[in-house]
Design an enzyme around this catalytic site. Structure first.
Site, PDB file in Angstrom:
ATOM      1  N   SER A 104      -9.622   1.282   3.165  1.00 49.83           N
ATOM      2  CA  SER A 104      -8.801   2.086   2.298  1.00 49.83           C
ATOM      3  C   SER A 104      -7.716   1.300   1.563  1.00 49.83           C
ATOM      4  O   SER A 104      -7.131   1.823   0.608  1.00 49.83           O
ATOM      5  CB  SER A 104      -8.148   3.203   3.118  1.00 49.83           C
ATOM      6  OG  SER A 104      -7.283   2.660   4.092  1.00 49.83           O
ATOM      7  N   SER A 153      -9.532  -1.144   7.467  1.00 51.40           N
ATOM      8  CA  SER A 153      -9.038  -0.998   6.093  1.00 51.40           C
ATOM      9  C   SER A 153      -8.226  -2.152   5.531  1.00 51.40           C
ATOM     10  O   SER A 153      -7.902  -2.141   4.345  1.00 51.40           O
ATOM     11  CB  SER A 153      -8.210   0.268   5.966  1.00 51.40           C
ATOM     12  OG  SER A 153      -9.066   1.363   5.807  1.00 51.40           O
ATOM     13  N   LYS A 197       0.863  -1.182   0.000  1.00 47.59           N
ATOM     14  CA  LYS A 197       0.000   0.000   0.000  1.00 47.59           C
ATOM     15  C   LYS A 197       0.903   1.237   0.000  1.00 47.59           C
ATOM     16  O   LYS A 197       1.976   1.234   0.620  1.00 47.59           O
ATOM     17  CB  LYS A 197      -0.872  -0.032   1.261  1.00 47.59           C
ATOM     18  CG  LYS A 197      -1.935   1.046   1.357  1.00 47.59           C
ATOM     19  CD  LYS A 197      -2.746   0.861   2.662  1.00 47.59           C
ATOM     20  CE  LYS A 197      -3.910   1.829   2.760  1.00 47.59           C
ATOM     21  NZ  LYS A 197      -4.727   1.585   3.978  1.00 47.59           N
TER      22      LYS A 197
HETATM   23  N1  GLN Z   1     -13.099   3.352   6.704  1.00 49.25           N
HETATM   24  C1  GLN Z   1     -12.495   3.838   7.897  1.00 49.25           C
HETATM   25  C2  GLN Z   1     -12.179   5.293   7.755  1.00 49.25           C
HETATM   26  O1  GLN Z   1     -12.550   5.837   6.772  1.00 49.25           O
HETATM   27  C3  GLN Z   1     -11.279   3.036   8.230  1.00 49.25           C
HETATM   28  C4  GLN Z   1     -10.087   3.476   7.483  1.00 49.25           C
HETATM   29  C5  GLN Z   1      -8.870   2.677   7.837  1.00 49.25           C
HETATM   30  O2  GLN Z   1      -8.936   1.638   8.484  1.00 49.25           O
HETATM   31  N2  GLN Z   1      -7.733   3.214   7.444  1.00 49.25           N
HETATM   32  O3  GLN Z   1     -11.582   5.891   8.596  1.00 49.25           O
END
Ligand code: GLN
Length: 497
Positions: free
Chosen positions: A157, A181, A82
């Protein structure tokens, strides 16, 4: 040796073949490169390919073997990272314009440990900007797509990380999980996603979103591959004071343990959820049967404060993000919008460099930390976080792992939710608690939703949580499920040009 479909091999198989000389690292890389060349025009999992770095790494592995040196546990295995992971000599933008042009002069702990283990890093994977999102659509760059249905999101994400593994354009990848994420995109793309306990893996060189919640972890084809990567990543790090100084058990071996009388907890109340897709509910009940048939006992548990988890998370993560992202000022890294005064330079850089969702979170976080609102929001959220953590402690007195769906829905259509931040935030109901409480969690492929007139067949994930540092139990319970099912062997019908 029989010709093998290289891109279909697991991390363990690839490493074994390279070690015993039945495959060369350079041939393995060539196979994954050509797979990526074929799938990328549609899937768009990679933000950057690192072709020459990867070629050099693969050649080094072959040369080491030719000299009779022992290869590391990931010798010759092509991985994707990532774009949140800092990689020496390789663009690292965290999916943001504000870091455009930054070429890190060092490897973070993740890239370093993987490279030291012989891994070949193929490139950096698409993500929601600064890891804020659940669909990988919060990005100024091309958004990654779901290989199972190209007009659907891969989740977020770490959407690029999940899509790349599902499409076979790398053997495994790394993602980061602040509120789900790793696990949510893994469930959307039909792969395994492991979020280690808070502090199990270093955060050094993983660009900070919310420091008390962030964890790095692998996305893989199966549970044993996840254990293999965790083995390389886990353990104390002098560069991260929050990284736990706890011994690293044998995670791969833990996958073969069959704990007698395993107790699988189910929080029934959470399943009475308006937005729970019937196909997800069905797949989850079938998953519970698999554990029961394998000898586990199902126990109902209570988590009285769980319904406050999403609200608590959005107060805390925005507060932490607002302070973490203050460093992007146009002076220290990446992109700069130069103006005649320093203040105007800051303002213009942040105006141009950060997208709407990131700004929304900085504003929210700044608000909850204001002198006048701190006690009512930030202070209160810290107290509720404690209560949520205590709920889990009590629950783990009665069960060894906790099962739930990973996400209330399978992957949704591109664009369907990105004008509605609240619906997007709610897609994390099942995953966020683990981050608030620092638990270990994993998402496992649990089958496909039936294809209907409205929706193609899409992967569904089941999640397991375990207490902090109980990764061996988590992995044992996860492989118990995987060994009794074939869901993880399904591959998307991704078009290959
Ligand atoms: N979807 C969650 C957010 O928008 C989690 C994001 C993540 O785990 N980086 O914060």
């Amino acid at each position: 040796m029989e010709p093998v479909d290289i891109v279909a091999l697991t991390v363990r198989e690839l490493a074994t073949h390279v070690r015993d000389g039945s495959l060369r690292a350079t041939d393995v890389l060539a196979a994954f490169e050509s797979r990526a060349d074929a799938t990328e025009p549609a899937v768009q999992a990679y933000l950057v390919r690192a072709r020459s770095q990867a070629a050099a790494a693969a050649e080094a592995v072959d040369a080491a073997r030719a000299q009779g040196r022992t290869l590391g546990p990931l010798g010759g295995v092509p991985l994707g990272l990532k774009d949140i992971f800092v990689t020496e000599g390789l663009s690292t933008r965290c999916g943001s314009r504000i870091l455009e042009g930054w070429i890190p002069p060092y490897d973070g702990t993740h890239a370093k440990r993987l490279r030291d283990a012989g891994a070949v890093i193929m490139g950096k994977l698409a993500m929601d900007e600064f890891a804020m999102g659940s669909s990988s659509e919060n990005t100024p760059y091309p958004a990654a797509k779901n290989p199972w249905a190209i007009d659907h999101v891969p989740g977020g994400s770490s959407g690029g990380s999940a899509a790349a593994v599902a499409a076979g354009s790398c053997a495994a990848s790394l993602g980061s999980d602040t509120g789900g994420s790793i696990r949510q995109p893994a469930s959307f793309c039909g792969v395994v996603g492991l979020k280690p306990s808070y502090g199990r893996v270093s955060r050094h060189g993983m660009i900070a979103f919310a420091s008390s919640l962030d964890q790095a972890g692998p996305l893989t084809r199966d549970v044993r591959d996840a254990a293999t990567l965790l083995q390389v990543l886990a353990g104390p790090d002098p560069h991260d004071a929050t990284c736990l100084d706890a011994p690293v058990p044998d995670y791969v071996q833990a996958c073969d343990l069959r704990p007698k009388g395993l107790r699988v907890g189910v929080h029934r109340e959470a399943l009475v959820h308006d937005g729970l897709d019937p196909a997800v509910a069905r797949a989850f009940e079938q998953a519970l049967e698999v554990w029961r048939d394998a000898g586990a006992t199902l126990v109902d548990i209570e988590l009285p404060h769980a319904r406050h988890a999403v609200a608590t998370y959005y107060v805390l993560c925005t507060a932490e993000a607002a302070s973490n992202l203050a460093r992007y000022d146009g002076i220290r890294y990446g992109h700069r919008e130069a103006r005649s005064s320093l203040r105007e330079t800051y303002e213009a850089t942040r105006e141009v460099g950060l997208s709407a969702e990131v700004k929304r979170r900085i504003l929210l976080g700044t608000f909850v930390l204001r002198k006048d609102s701190y006690a009512a929001y930030y202070g209160q959220a810290q107290k509720v976080r404690r209560l949520i953590t205590q709920d889990y402690e009590a629950a783990f007195g009665r069960c060894d792992v906790l099962a739930s769906p990973t996400s209330p829905v399978p992957g949704f259509r591109c664009g369907e939710r990105n004008h509605d931040p609240l619906t997007m935030y709610l897609s994390d109901v099942f995953t966020i608690g683990a981050n608030l409480a620092g638990l270990a969690g994993i998402s496992l492929p649990a089958g496909l939703s039936p294809a209907t007139a409205e929706r193609p067949a899409l992967p569904i994930g089941v999640q397991l949580l375990a207490p902090s540092l109980a990764e061996p139990t988590l992995l044992a319970a996860a492989s118990m499920f995987e060994d009794a099912t074939t869901h993880h062997q399904l591959r998307p019908p991704v078009e290959v040009a």
